[in-house]
Design a protein around this motif. Sequence first.
Motif, PDB file in Angstrom:
ATOM      1  N   GLN A 291     -56.927 -20.351  17.683  1.00 22.46           N
ATOM      2  CA  GLN A 291     -56.675 -19.851  19.032  1.00 22.46           C
ATOM      3  C   GLN A 291     -55.612 -18.760  19.014  1.00 22.46           C
ATOM      4  N   SER A 292     -55.689 -17.893  20.014  1.00 23.57           N
ATOM      5  CA  SER A 292     -54.712 -16.807  20.121  1.00 23.57           C
ATOM      6  C   SER A 292     -53.480 -17.209  20.916  1.00 23.57           C
ATOM      7  N   SER A 293     -53.548 -18.327  21.637  1.00 25.62           N
ATOM      8  CA  SER A 293     -52.422 -18.755  22.465  1.00 25.62           C
ATOM      9  C   SER A 293     -51.387 -19.473  21.620  1.00 25.62           C
TER      10      SER A 293
END
Length: 326
Positions: A291-293
């Motif tokens: 994930q990018s978060s």
Amino acid sequence: MKKNNYFVRRFIAACITGVAILAGCAGFTEDGNSFSGVSNEGLSFDIAQHFAAARVTREGNADIDEAKDSVTFVLNIFGGCFKRNGSFVYDSYYSFADEYHFAYKFRNDTLLLSSYYEDPSTKEIDTGIWVGGTSGKLDGTWLLTQCMYVNDEYGCGNEGYNKFFKLDGDKVEYRVEDRPDYDYMHSYFVNELFEFLGNQSTIGLRDVFYGSRYVDENAKKYGIVVQEKTNKSMKFTYDNHVFDLKLNYARYRDSVSVSLSSGETTCVGNHSIKHDVPPELCRDENALYLQSSRSDSESDALQYEKSNYREFQDCIDGILGRERTN
């Protein structure tokens, strides 16, 4: 802002893992509480010894401005996982630095680190309370207590880990250790499990690290009767079923495994998180979990998070013979 355990939990995590601090140092506000610092004399263990046994989470440099009573920690990230041209690749040459700005103040031998926090819903001054060092001297090994201020309001939490930082001149190192005596059966996870049994709300497996004062209240609310309990296991009854809950494994900022058994059925819940993805997990087959978060950094490197909480919840519904309603 009304003080609650959520803000205690969020800042204790933020102080080391790094929720975004958007402004520079914020000054201290004296309040009307009688807090005078947590004395080192009241500590139940040797902080330096525990720091030596704890695992490293971040390292970097410190820039101290004694004239302004401020300190900036620049924490480094080396290596990262990225999605490039449709595939996931690990870049060992990637580097990134997070900057965290604090105002500091001493109360006796207690160190107060204050930062300004802002997001779309709130603006506040968060102040962590650290002990273990020497009054008037930032250099040393410091333990983050379970207490803090949000603006002028003082409160304490109960988390399943200890966090430390060691400052030596312009070098800073953060470490974390899991508390062996922590009562995982009085955590947000157990609170959410009881709520799920009563109304099918969502269970957060990683919430096992955060203490909740509502466990007993929710047990009573939903007719749950605890028969036996240790800090890592519990036997209770609900809806004419006898349940055995066990913590199989827990490592903060890494992974959790729990099991809930009733009759011939055992439901196993697993959760894993890697804020700094190792090369072996930076693969296309893990696309659903990369994930990018990142709550602990403004870096654009990906993080890995995998949980089977839905399967865990479905298994519990199966024991109770009920359909999912939401």
